[in-house]
Scaffold this active site. Structure first.
Site, PDB file in Angstrom:
ATOM      1  N   ASP A   1      -6.323   5.477   1.804  1.00  0.00           N
ATOM      2  CA  ASP A   1      -6.305   4.075   1.398  1.00  0.00           C
ATOM      3  C   ASP A   1      -7.711   3.476   1.515  1.00  0.00           C
ATOM      4  O   ASP A   1      -8.555   3.946   2.293  1.00  0.00           O
ATOM      5  CB  ASP A   1      -5.338   3.304   2.303  1.00  0.00           C
ATOM      6  CG  ASP A   1      -5.088   1.893   1.816  1.00  0.00           C
ATOM      7  OD1 ASP A   1      -4.162   1.695   1.021  1.00  0.00           O
ATOM      8  OD2 ASP A   1      -5.835   0.979   2.229  1.00  0.00           O
TER       9      ASP A   1
ATOM     10  N   HIS B   1       0.829  -1.204   0.000  1.00  0.00           N
ATOM     11  CA  HIS B   1       0.000   0.000   0.000  1.00  0.00           C
ATOM     12  C   HIS B   1       0.866   1.258   0.000  1.00  0.00           C
ATOM     13  O   HIS B   1       0.591   2.221  -0.720  1.00  0.00           O
ATOM     14  CB  HIS B   1      -0.914  -0.002   1.227  1.00  0.00           C
ATOM     15  CG  HIS B   1      -1.937  -1.094   1.208  1.00  0.00           C
ATOM     16  ND1 HIS B   1      -3.265  -0.870   0.884  1.00  0.00           N
ATOM     17  CD2 HIS B   1      -1.835  -2.421   1.447  1.00  0.00           C
ATOM     18  CE1 HIS B   1      -3.931  -2.013   0.944  1.00  0.00           C
ATOM     19  NE2 HIS B   1      -3.082  -2.967   1.287  1.00  0.00           N
TER      20      HIS B   1
ATOM     21  N   HIS C   1       2.406 -15.181  -5.325  1.00  0.00           N
ATOM     22  CA  HIS C   1       1.217 -15.179  -4.469  1.00  0.00           C
ATOM     23  C   HIS C   1       0.094 -14.342  -5.058  1.00  0.00           C
ATOM     24  O   HIS C   1      -1.006 -14.330  -4.520  1.00  0.00           O
ATOM     25  CB  HIS C   1       1.590 -14.650  -3.086  1.00  0.00           C
ATOM     26  CG  HIS C   1       1.971 -13.196  -3.078  1.00  0.00           C
ATOM     27  ND1 HIS C   1       2.972 -12.684  -3.874  1.00  0.00           N
ATOM     28  CD2 HIS C   1       1.488 -12.146  -2.377  1.00  0.00           C
ATOM     29  CE1 HIS C   1       3.069 -11.379  -3.655  1.00  0.00           C
ATOM     30  NE2 HIS C   1       2.187 -11.031  -2.763  1.00  0.00           N
TER      31      HIS C   1
ATOM     32  N   GLU D   1       3.836  -5.672 -11.596  1.00  0.00           N
ATOM     33  CA  GLU D   1       5.279  -5.712 -11.852  1.00  0.00           C
ATOM     34  C   GLU D   1       5.613  -6.773 -12.896  1.00  0.00           C
ATOM     35  O   GLU D   1       6.415  -6.534 -13.807  1.00  0.00           O
ATOM     36  CB  GLU D   1       6.026  -5.983 -10.545  1.00  0.00           C
ATOM     37  CG  GLU D   1       6.013  -4.807  -9.582  1.00  0.00           C
ATOM     38  CD  GLU D   1       6.343  -5.183  -8.149  1.00  0.00           C
ATOM     39  OE1 GLU D   1       6.197  -4.311  -7.270  1.00  0.00           O
ATOM     40  OE2 GLU D   1       6.738  -6.345  -7.901  1.00  0.00           O
TER      41      GLU D   1
ATOM     42  N   THR E   1      -5.864   0.294  -4.015  1.00  0.00           N
ATOM     43  CA  THR E   1      -4.584  -0.280  -4.443  1.00  0.00           C
ATOM     44  C   THR E   1      -4.724  -1.632  -5.122  1.00  0.00           C
ATOM     45  O   THR E   1      -3.727  -2.194  -5.568  1.00  0.00           O
ATOM     46  CB  THR E   1      -3.630  -0.410  -3.238  1.00  0.00           C
ATOM     47  OG1 THR E   1      -4.282  -1.164  -2.207  1.00  0.00           O
ATOM     48  CG2 THR E   1      -3.242   0.951  -2.693  1.00  0.00           C
TER      49      THR E   1
ATOM     50  N   GLN F   1      12.327  -7.775  -5.267  1.00  0.00           N
ATOM     51  CA  GLN F   1      11.463  -8.360  -6.298  1.00  0.00           C
ATOM     52  C   GLN F   1      11.484  -7.586  -7.608  1.00  0.00           C
ATOM     53  O   GLN F   1      11.556  -8.186  -8.690  1.00  0.00           O
ATOM     54  CB  GLN F   1      10.033  -8.477  -5.771  1.00  0.00           C
ATOM     55  CG  GLN F   1       9.076  -9.121  -6.767  1.00  0.00           C
ATOM     56  CD  GLN F   1       7.743  -9.441  -6.159  1.00  0.00           C
ATOM     57  OE1 GLN F   1       7.653 -10.320  -5.318  1.00  0.00           O
ATOM     58  NE2 GLN F   1       6.704  -8.720  -6.562  1.00  0.00           N
TER      59      GLN F   1
ATOM     60  N   GLU G   1      -7.163 -10.668  -1.253  1.00  0.00           N
ATOM     61  CA  GLU G   1      -7.945 -10.854  -2.476  1.00  0.00           C
ATOM     62  C   GLU G   1      -7.176 -11.627  -3.535  1.00  0.00           C
ATOM     63  O   GLU G   1      -7.555 -11.647  -4.714  1.00  0.00           O
ATOM     64  CB  GLU G   1      -8.391  -9.483  -3.019  1.00  0.00           C
ATOM     65  CG  GLU G   1      -7.475  -8.783  -3.989  1.00  0.00           C
ATOM     66  CD  GLU G   1      -6.189  -8.223  -3.397  1.00  0.00           C
ATOM     67  OE1 GLU G   1      -5.518  -7.443  -4.088  1.00  0.00           O
ATOM     68  OE2 GLU G   1      -5.832  -8.580  -2.248  1.00  0.00           O
ATOM     69  N   GLN G   2      -6.098 -12.288  -3.131  1.00  0.00           N
ATOM     70  CA  GLN G   2      -5.200 -12.911  -4.104  1.00  0.00           C
ATOM     71  C   GLN G   2      -5.843 -14.061  -4.882  1.00  0.00           C
ATOM     72  O   GLN G   2      -5.488 -14.296  -6.042  1.00  0.00           O
ATOM     73  CB  GLN G   2      -3.920 -13.379  -3.402  1.00  0.00           C
ATOM     74  CG  GLN G   2      -3.081 -12.211  -2.897  1.00  0.00           C
ATOM     75  CD  GLN G   2      -2.065 -12.602  -1.850  1.00  0.00           C
ATOM     76  OE1 GLN G   2      -1.794 -13.786  -1.636  1.00  0.00           O
ATOM     77  NE2 GLN G   2      -1.501 -11.616  -1.173  1.00  0.00           N
TER      78      GLN G   2
ATOM     79  N   TRP H   1      -1.558  -7.771  -5.955  1.00  0.00           N
ATOM     80  CA  TRP H   1      -1.800  -6.962  -7.152  1.00  0.00           C
ATOM     81  C   TRP H   1      -0.549  -6.225  -7.607  1.00  0.00           C
ATOM     82  O   TRP H   1      -0.278  -6.110  -8.806  1.00  0.00           O
ATOM     83  CB  TRP H   1      -2.955  -5.998  -6.935  1.00  0.00           C
ATOM     84  CG  TRP H   1      -3.386  -5.310  -8.192  1.00  0.00           C
ATOM     85  CD1 TRP H   1      -3.395  -3.976  -8.444  1.00  0.00           C
ATOM     86  CD2 TRP H   1      -3.871  -5.926  -9.397  1.00  0.00           C
ATOM     87  NE1 TRP H   1      -3.849  -3.715  -9.718  1.00  0.00           N
ATOM     88  CE2 TRP H   1      -4.149  -4.901 -10.322  1.00  0.00           C
ATOM     89  CE3 TRP H   1      -4.098  -7.256  -9.760  1.00  0.00           C
ATOM     90  CZ2 TRP H   1      -4.637  -5.163 -11.591  1.00  0.00           C
ATOM     91  CZ3 TRP H   1      -4.589  -7.523 -11.050  1.00  0.00           C
ATOM     92  CH2 TRP H   1      -4.853  -6.477 -11.950  1.00  0.00           C
ATOM     93  N   ASN H   2       0.246  -5.697  -6.682  1.00  0.00           N
ATOM     94  CA  ASN H   2       1.484  -5.039  -7.079  1.00  0.00           C
ATOM     95  C   ASN H   2       2.403  -6.010  -7.812  1.00  0.00           C
ATOM     96  O   ASN H   2       3.033  -5.658  -8.810  1.00  0.00           O
ATOM     97  CB  ASN H   2       2.216  -4.478  -5.852  1.00  0.00           C
ATOM     98  CG  ASN H   2       1.579  -3.210  -5.335  1.00  0.00           C
ATOM     99  OD1 ASN H   2       0.749  -2.593  -5.993  1.00  0.00           O
ATOM    100  ND2 ASN H   2       1.950  -2.820  -4.126  1.00  0.00           N
TER     101      ASN H   2
END
Length: 486
Positions: free
Chosen positions: A123, A17, A372, A380, A145, A357, A396-397, A375-376
């Protein structure tokens, strides 16, 4: 003449975040010379290398128009709370500190040449701060995000609950599918965030959606070429504020020379990658909260060894039982790995702890990413054109994995419904995926001429175009900036 304006950003206390908040702040001030930003930083009630690195990163990003204020830590024992009480108390206990920080900000900025407070950008989890913004008589904007598919789910669950008295938790453990306007395909109940399938746990998310509707706009970290259907569908959720897709926002994308990995361990990792052929390495990394029990670690090790692919594996030690904190690096990974694994794979793999990463994904040697599905991490991987094999874990993965595999066909599946509760740090009852399942996913994601790799490479170009002058996210951000100065 345009008057200078100040936005106060309030991100959630989490690496993903905070990083994306820093990136959107940088993007905003680069686009508008009259805009100033103050970021109020809440410290998580537990320490980790990832949080420390994130804090250091923020310090390096401060400029004359972006400043960071570390809020005091409330004198509250968060670590012994239930997770429902933790989420509620953590943000609410910071309200007085936010109020004080903004009051001091305004007191120090009196005068015709100083920027006026134009609004709060909070956020998705910080909706209690809407009340503080109201006290100062300024509008609130949400910075969401995650993705548009998940935003649609949150609005949908709130709408069917409030308008039709439907509780999605009643379908827990069923094999049913949910028809959501934000998805073309029916979504399996098992792919929904587990927290939304618990009656008491889902209540805060319904409240978030209700409060989103009170705001003046929603900035979201996605872009129109990635989620065209989901973004168009948001109009079906009744009266909601304007949505501004401004992504992809990710750390280091603009710094090709140093996208991360500045410490010694990071340099060693990149040096190892330098010695590998292009697109030859599969990278396994499971986010700031991801860790596995010994049984699962052994299955992963077996899969890697059987696949024969070069690998870079970030392996983290679960927190002590009953303690809410981030995973840590193993003092000796050999203690949890199969006997002789490190010796047998010395020529084809590297086992590491914490991973830089972005720097790894940017490296040309990396050809696949077992992720995993935070979202980020997905953004990427798309930016750098690295296909993902999905292994969702929490939050929410699972939905992200379903969207990437089924909806967008941009990833291969190891699992879409794997999950565990990171509050259950003892790892009891955690699913264990077999070496065969994992090996299959690794082989698929590393196929050099697969259709998914081609689509990911095409989407990588679309990522970059979205942020260019005239691109969809560039234009969307421009509309948001115009709104600020109305």
């Amino acid at each position: 003449m345009k008057k200078a304006a100040e936005l106060v950003f309030i991100p959630c206390a989490g690496v993903g975040h905070l990083i994306s908040t820093v990136e959107i702040a940088k993007l905003l001030v680069s686009r508008e010379d009259h805009l100033f930003i103050t970021v109020l930083v809440m410290k998580a009630p537990f320490d980790s290398k990832g949080n420390d690195a994130c804090t250091e990163y923020c310090i390096t990003q401060a400029t004359d128009r972006i400043k960071f204020i570390n809020l005091p830590q409330p004198d509250v024992d968060f670590l012994n709370m239930t997770r429902i009480n933790f989420r509620k108390s953590f943000f609410e206990s910071h309200r007085p500190y936010v109020r004080d920080a903004v009051t001091k900000l305004l007191a120090g900025s009196s005068g015709s040449s100083t920027p006026g407070l134009a609004g709060f950008v909070i956020d998705m989890f910080c909706t209690t701060m809407i009340d503080v913004a109201n006290e100062f008589g300024v509008p609130t904007y949400i910075f969401f995000t995650s993705n548009a598919g998940f935003l649609g789910l949150v609005f949908h669950l709130q709408m069917i609950h409030d308008d039709h008295d439907v509780d999605i938790a009643d379908l827990k453990d069923s094999d049913s599918e949910l028809v959501l306007p934000s998805f073309v395909n029916p979504v399996p109940i098992k792919a929904l965030p587990s927290i939304l399938l618990e009656k008491e746990e889902a209540i805060p998310f319904l409240n978030y959606a209700r409060r989103f509707r009170e705001t003046k706009g929603i900035l979201i970290n996605t872009f129109s070429d990635l989620e065209p259907h989901a973004l168009r569908s948001l109009d079906s959720y009744g009266k909601i504020p304007p949505v501004y897709p401004v992504g992809p926002l990710l750390k280091g994308k603009s710094d090709d020379n140093n996208p991360g990995g500045s410490d010694q361990a990071g340099r060693e990792i990149l040096k190892w990658l330098d010695d590998q052929l292009p697109s030859s390495v599969v990278f396994l990394c499971f986010g700031s909260m991801g860790s596995f029990g010994e049984d699962q670690v052994k299955e992963i090790a077996c899969a890697l060894e059987q696949s024969g692919h070069l690998f870079l594996w970030s392996i983290r030690c679960p927190p002590p039982k009953g303690k809410i904190t981030h995973p840590s690096d193993y003092a000796d990974p050999a203690a949890i790995l199969p006997e002789g694994f490190l010796e047998r794979t010395a020529g084809i793999g590297k086992v590491i702890g914490w991973a830089p990463q972005v720097a790894v994904l940017a490296h040309p040697a990396v050809g696949g990413f077992v992720s995993h599905c935070g979202w980020n991490s997905i953004l990427e991987s798309l930016w750098f054109g690295v296909p993902v094999a999905t292994w969702p874990m929490y939050s929410e993965q699972q939905m992200n994995a379903f969207e990437m595999v089924k909806e967008l066909e941009l990833a291969v599946k190891i699992s879409v419904d794997y999950g565990w509760d990171f509050y259950n740090t003892g790892q009891e009852g955690q699913m264990v995926l077999s070496a065969q399942e994992i090996e299959r996913g690794i082989r698929e994601v590393m196929e050099h001429d697969s259709n998914i790799r081609k689509k990911v490479n095409e989407m990588s170009e679309m990522c970059k175009k979205a942020l260019m002058d005239g691109g969809s996210s560039y234009s969307s951000l421009g509309r948001f900036i115009d709104q600020i100065f109305l």
